[in-house]
Design an enzyme around this catalytic site. Structure first.
Site, PDB file in Angstrom:
ATOM      1  N   TYR A  47     -24.300  18.858  11.174  1.00  0.00           N
ATOM      2  CA  TYR A  47     -22.934  19.123  10.692  1.00  0.00           C
ATOM      3  C   TYR A  47     -22.039  17.877  10.658  1.00  0.00           C
ATOM      4  O   TYR A  47     -21.022  17.873   9.990  1.00  0.00           O
ATOM      5  CB  TYR A  47     -22.227  20.162  11.578  1.00  0.00           C
TER       6      TYR A  47
HETATM    7  N1  LIG Z   1     -27.537  28.190  12.148  1.00  0.00           N
HETATM    8  C1  LIG Z   1     -27.290  28.128  10.869  1.00  0.00           C
HETATM    9  O1  LIG Z   1     -28.193  27.955  10.024  1.00  0.00           O
HETATM   10  C2  LIG Z   1     -25.874  28.303  10.418  1.00  0.00           C
HETATM   11  C3  LIG Z   1     -25.586  28.488   9.042  1.00  0.00           C
HETATM   12  C4  LIG Z   1     -24.250  28.671   8.676  1.00  0.00           C
HETATM   13  C5  LIG Z   1     -23.255  28.656   9.650  1.00  0.00           C
HETATM   14  N2  LIG Z   1     -23.570  28.444  10.975  1.00  0.00           N
HETATM   15  C6  LIG Z   1     -22.539  28.420  12.034  1.00  0.00           C
HETATM   16  O2  LIG Z   1     -21.678  29.543  11.896  1.00  0.00           O
HETATM   17  C7  LIG Z   1     -20.337  29.102  11.728  1.00  0.00           C
HETATM   18  C8  LIG Z   1     -19.551  30.074  10.857  1.00  0.00           C
HETATM   19  O3  LIG Z   1     -20.191  30.325   9.628  1.00  0.00           O
HETATM   20  P1  LIG Z   1     -19.662  29.730   8.231  1.00  0.00           P
HETATM   21  O4  LIG Z   1     -18.913  28.458   8.496  1.00  0.00           O
HETATM   22  O5  LIG Z   1     -20.841  29.714   7.343  1.00  0.00           O
HETATM   23  O6  LIG Z   1     -18.716  30.827   7.625  1.00  0.00           O
HETATM   24  P2  LIG Z   1     -17.634  31.907   8.146  1.00  0.00           P
HETATM   25  O7  LIG Z   1     -17.209  31.656   9.525  1.00  0.00           O
HETATM   26  O8  LIG Z   1     -18.219  33.219   7.797  1.00  0.00           O
HETATM   27  O9  LIG Z   1     -16.443  31.646   7.116  1.00  0.00           O
HETATM   28  C9  LIG Z   1     -15.717  30.463   7.086  1.00  0.00           C
HETATM   29  C10 LIG Z   1     -14.719  30.580   5.933  1.00  0.00           C
HETATM   30  O10 LIG Z   1     -13.802  31.633   6.227  1.00  0.00           O
HETATM   31  C11 LIG Z   1     -12.478  31.125   6.159  1.00  0.00           C
HETATM   32  N3  LIG Z   1     -11.688  31.705   7.248  1.00  0.00           N
HETATM   33  C12 LIG Z   1     -11.820  31.472   8.569  1.00  0.00           C
HETATM   34  N4  LIG Z   1     -10.963  32.214   9.284  1.00  0.00           N
HETATM   35  C13 LIG Z   1     -10.258  32.941   8.392  1.00  0.00           C
HETATM   36  C14 LIG Z   1      -9.228  33.894   8.505  1.00  0.00           C
HETATM   37  N5  LIG Z   1      -8.776  34.256   9.720  1.00  0.00           N
HETATM   38  N6  LIG Z   1      -8.718  34.448   7.385  1.00  0.00           N
HETATM   39  C15 LIG Z   1      -9.189  34.103   6.160  1.00  0.00           C
HETATM   40  N7  LIG Z   1     -10.186  33.203   5.977  1.00  0.00           N
HETATM   41  C16 LIG Z   1     -10.721  32.621   7.089  1.00  0.00           C
HETATM   42  C17 LIG Z   1     -12.607  29.641   6.342  1.00  0.00           C
HETATM   43  O11 LIG Z   1     -11.534  29.012   5.685  1.00  0.00           O
HETATM   44  P3  LIG Z   1     -10.707  27.818   6.395  1.00  0.00           P
HETATM   45  O12 LIG Z   1     -11.723  26.721   6.636  1.00  0.00           O
HETATM   46  O13 LIG Z   1      -9.669  27.504   5.391  1.00  0.00           O
HETATM   47  O14 LIG Z   1     -10.139  28.358   7.675  1.00  0.00           O
HETATM   48  C18 LIG Z   1     -13.925  29.336   5.691  1.00  0.00           C
HETATM   49  O15 LIG Z   1     -13.779  29.181   4.308  1.00  0.00           O
HETATM   50  C19 LIG Z   1     -20.502  27.693  11.142  1.00  0.00           C
HETATM   51  O16 LIG Z   1     -19.335  26.953  11.216  1.00  0.00           O
HETATM   52  C20 LIG Z   1     -21.649  27.195  11.973  1.00  0.00           C
HETATM   53  O17 LIG Z   1     -21.221  26.819  13.274  1.00  0.00           O
HETATM   54  C21 LIG Z   1     -24.876  28.302  11.344  1.00  0.00           C
END
Ligand SMILES: NC(=O)c1ccc[n+]([C@@H]2O[C@H](COP(=O)([O-])OP(=O)(O)OC[C@H]3O[C@@H](n4cnc5c(N)ncnc54)[C@H](OP(=O)(O)O)[C@@H]3O)[C@@H](O)[C@H]2O)c1
Length: 302
Positions: A47
Site C-alpha cells: 500500500y
Molecule cells: N487484503 C486485501 O486484498 C485487501 C483488498 C482491499 C482492501 N483491503 C483493506 O480493506 C480496507 C478497506 O477496503 P477498501 O479501501 O477497498 O474500501 P472500503 O473501505 O469499502 O471503501 C472505501 C471508500 O469508501 C469511502 N468512504 C469511507 N467512509 C465513508 C463514509 N463514512 N461515507 C461515505 N463514503 C465513505 C471512501 O472515501 P474517502 O476516501 O473519501 O473517505 C473510499 O472511497 C483497505 O483500506 C485495506 O486496508 C484489503
C-alpha cells in the site's frame, strides 16, 4: 467500541479496524480514529502506507493492534524475512501484532512461507499469523504447514452486496473460531449499495436508527459471528463516522430486511481469480470506469 476475541487466542481486539489502502490523508485522521477507540489498523507493504501508519501509532504503539501484509512475490523464506524487517523499519516498530500473507502464491510451496512466518513469531517480530484472500483449501494447506501456530484470521472481501464467502469460507472460519477480517465493507463506494437497494431499505433503517448509511452497512458485517471490518476513510469525518459503526447493533428484523431485500452477488471462482490477480493500477481504472456506468450495468459487473 466492541472488542471481539481474535480466534481462540484470548486476545480481544476492536471489531473495527482502520483500513489504509489508497490512503493519502496523513497521520492525523488515522490518529483520531485510533483515539476514538478503533485501536486496530491495517496496512501492507504493497500500500505504501506503512510509514504513515507508523507515524499514527507513535506514542501509543502498546495500545494498538497493528496488522500488515507481505506481498506474494516475497514468499520465499529469505525474502519473506527481509520483507518483514523492511516493514518494521518503515513503521518504526519492533514487532507487528498480525502478519498476513496478502494473496496465495501457488508458485512457492506454502510450507516454506509458513515456516518463515513461524520463525518470525518465535523470534518475537510477529505476534500472530494470518492470511488474506485464501480459499478454504488454501487455509487448510497453510495451517497444516504452520504446525503448532494457529492461523488466526483471513482478511477477505465481504460486504452487504458481495456475500461470496457465505457459501463456504465464512462458515469454515466461524466453526473454527478463525477471525474473518472484512475488507471493502463499504464496497469501495457507498453508491454501490444504492445500486442494489431499489426499495431504499438502507436509508429507511438509517432513519429508524439515527445512524448513517455507511454505519448501517458496516454494522451489518459486524453482526456476523467472528467478523471484523476495516473500512477505509480518507478524512477525519469519514474515519470517525466509520468507527462509530460499533457499540450498537441492528435489530434482528433490520438484519433480516438487509439480508433479503438488498441485491447481492456471490462471485464465481473465475471472477475471484481475476480480481485477486488484477494489478492495483487496473483495479483503480476499473473503479473509475464503474463509477461512470449506469447503475443497472454496474450492478452486474462490479
Ligand atoms: N487484503 C486485501 O486484498 C485487501 C483488498 C482491499 C482492501 N483491503 C483493506 O480493506 C480496507 C478497506 O477496503 P477498501 O479501501 O477497498 O474500501 P472500503 O473501505 O469499502 O471503501 C472505501 C471508500 O469508501 C469511502 N468512504 C469511507 N467512509 C465513508 C463514509 N463514512 N461515507 C461515505 N463514503 C465513505 C471512501 O472515501 P474517502 O476516501 O473519501 O473517505 C473510499 O472511497 C483497505 O483500506 C485495506 O486496508 C484489503
Amino acid at each position: 467500541m466492541i472488542f471481539k476475541e481474535l480466534a481462540n487466542t484470548g486476545v480481544r481486539i476492536p471489531e473495527i479496524g482502520i483500513g489504509t489502502y489508497d490512503y493519502h490523508g496523513g497521520p492525523e485522521p488515522l490518529r483520531r480514529g485510533l483515539e476514538s477507540g478503533a485501536l486496530f489498523i491495517d496496512t501492507a507493504e504493497l500500500y505504501g502506507t506503512e510509514p504513515v501508519v507508523g507515524e499514527a501509532v507513535r506514542g501509543m504503539r502498546d495500545r494498538v493492534f497493528l496488522a500488515t501484509k507481505v506481498s506474494p512475490e516475497h514468499f520465499r523464506p529469505e525474502e519473506f524475512r527481509q520483507s518483514v524487517d523492511a516493514s518494521l523499519l518503515r513503521m518504526g516498530v519492533d514487532a507487528v501484532d498480525l502478519l498476513q500473507l496478502h494473496y496465495p502464491n501457488p508458485a512457492i510451496p506454502i510450507a516454506d512461507t509458513m515456516g518463515a512466518l513461524a520463525g518470525l513469531i518465535d523470534a518475537g517480530k510477529v505476534r500472530f499469523g494470518g492470511v488474506s484472500n485464501f480459499s478454504v483449501k488454501q487455509m487448510e494447506d497453510a495451517q497444516r504447514a504452520f504446525g503448532k501456530h494457529p492461523i488466526v484470521s483471513n482478511q477477505i472481501r465481504y460486504n452487504l452486496i458481495d456475500r461470496t464467502i457465505e457459501a463456504d469460507l465464512l462458515p469454515y472460519c466461524q466453526a473454527r473460531g478463525i477471525a474473518v477480517i472484512a475488507y471493502s465493507p463499504l464496497a469501495k463506494s457507498l453508491s454501490r449499495f444504492l445500486d442494489c437497494d431499489p426499495a431504499g431499505i438502507i436509508a429507511r433503517i438509517a432513519r429508524e436508527t439515527g445512524k448513517t448509511p455507511a454505519q448501517i452497512v458496516i454494522n451489518w458485517c459486524l453482526c456476523k459471528d467472528g467478523v471484523f471490518a476495516i473500512p477505509k476513510g480518507g478524512s477525519v469525518e469519514h474515519i470517525l463516522e466509520n468507527c462509530a459503526a460499533s457499540d450498537w447493533r441492528l435489530s434482528p428484523e433490520q438484519i433480516t430486511l438487509l439480508d433479503t431485500k438488498i441485491q447481492y452477488r456471490r462471485r464465481s471462482r473465475l471472477d475471484r481469480l481475476v480480481r485477486t490477480r488484477m494489478p492495483h493500477s487496473l483495479q483503480r481504472l476499473a473503479k473509475w470506469t464503474a463509477d461512470r456506468l449506469p447503475r443497472s450495468v454496474r450492478r452486474r459487473f462490479f
